[in-house]
Design an enzyme around this catalytic site. Structure first.
Site, PDB file in Angstrom:
ATOM      1  NE  ARG A  28      41.409  40.530  30.368  1.00 39.42           N
ATOM      2  CZ  ARG A  28      40.334  40.337  31.129  1.00 39.42           C
ATOM      3  NH1 ARG A  28      40.131  39.160  31.707  1.00 39.42           N
ATOM      4  NH2 ARG A  28      39.479  41.314  31.330  1.00 39.42           N
TER       5      ARG A  28
ATOM      6  CE1 TYR B 215      41.417  44.860  36.095  1.00 38.54           C
ATOM      7  CE2 TYR B 215      43.598  44.920  37.082  1.00 38.54           C
ATOM      8  CZ  TYR B 215      42.339  44.371  36.995  1.00 38.54           C
ATOM      9  OH  TYR B 215      41.992  43.327  37.816  1.00 38.54           O
TER      10      TYR B 215
ATOM     11  CG  ASP C 263      34.762  35.113  41.431  1.00 39.84           C
ATOM     12  OD1 ASP C 263      35.030  34.293  42.333  1.00 39.84           O
ATOM     13  OD2 ASP C 263      35.430  36.158  41.250  1.00 39.84           O
TER      14      ASP C 263
ATOM     15  CG  ASP D 132      39.355  39.332  43.844  1.00 43.45           C
ATOM     16  OD1 ASP D 132      40.228  38.465  43.658  1.00 43.45           O
ATOM     17  OD2 ASP D 132      38.441  39.563  43.034  1.00 43.45           O
TER      18      ASP D 132
END
Length: 290
Positions: free
Chosen positions: A130, A132, A163, A168
């Protein structure tokens, strides 16, 4: 056979006084010691049983491959967990921050919370690495020894559930850092992102070695010395899923960044949730506690 590379990283010795809450056996090699570190406004649970002021960043495999992992190892060469074994607290309102995604890169790197020693790896979806859709303009990563509890409904943020990840951090300093680097940061603001119904806190912080660190101590200082940054962070995280055909993320707390005190409250609460997790007071599911 996977290749390995080793980089040396060092930080200052932690000298804060602690009050032991007693050991808890994690596995055959190490003890996990919960300690309450006093602060002017709050107390944080931490573990210093494994943490050493000098450690190594060890890469296994090749970057941008499915097998690539970034581990932390201690002076004995044993792997340690960036999530569980690096202490959260590093001074009065100063915290350790693990870099997962360096500034101006797009590979979606993250701590593998379901793997032993929780190394940093590139996220995979449907068998593909993955990325961004555009570079992230800040250093991005996580606070060790925190956890957003998916069973806890936050009444401040529409009752959204956590989550299931560490908290973060968006580090706004001028330098691009390395994957796995541990920085001492001070939180100055926080954003309450709601991602597909889940609460995903974004702590805005600045590294203590940044040239402007002494000037930035709360949310209003960010606007003064990094004008437009808080809006840019919110818009980046709001929009990054849109190119994949998903709806924009939303934000609680009036769609605004909360101040330093609120950020410290979030850190304290998620640190307490992590302590319950590793003591197995709440179900761990597929999460690795090693």
């Amino acid at each position: 056979m996977a290749t390995s590379r080793v980089m040396i990283s060092a930080s200052n010795t932690i000298t804060t006084s602690v009050l032991s809450r007693g050991p808890l056996r994690r596995h055959n090699t190490f003890n996990l010691c919960f300690k309450s570190v006093p602060s002017q406004k709050s107390r944080f649970l931490t573990c210093s049983a494994i943490y050493n002021p000098q450690f190594q960043i060890k890469e296994e495999g090749q970057p941008e491959t499915i097998d690539y992992r970034v581990f932390l190892v201690n002076n004995s060469g044993k792997k340690v967990s960036p999530w569980h074994d690096i202490p959260l607290r590093s001074g009065d309102d100063v915290f350790n921050f693990i870099v997962e995604i360096p500034k101006e890169t797009s590979a979606k790197m993250e701590v593998a919370t379901d793997e032993q020693h929780t190394p940093i790896k590139q996220d995979i979806k449907k068998g593909k690495l993955r990325y961004y859709p555009f570079n992230i303009h800040w250093n991005y990563g996580m606070l060790p020894q925190t956890w957003e509890d998916p069973s806890f409904a936050n009444s401040d943020v529409e009752g959204a559930l956590g989550d299931n990840d560490p908290v973060d951090v968006v580090e706004i300093g001028e330098r691009s850092r390395k994957i796995g680097e541990v920085l001492k940061v001070k939180p100055v603001a926080t954003l309450a992102m709601i991602d597909e119904g889940e609460l995903d806190w974004k702590i805005v912080a600045i590294s203590l070695d940044d040239p402007r660190a002494s000037l930035v101590n709360d949310v209003e200082d960010v606007e003064t010395h990094f004008p437009g940054t808080l809006v840019a962070i919110r818009e980046w995280f709001r929009d990054y899923k849109i190119p994949d055909g998903k709806p924009a993320n939303r934000f609680g707390l009036g769609n605004k960044a909360a101040n330093k005190d609120y950020a410290l409250k979030v850190i304290k609460e998620t640190n307490e949730s992590w302590a319950k997790l590793v003591k197995r007071s709440v179900p761990a599911g597929e999460l690795s506690l090693l």
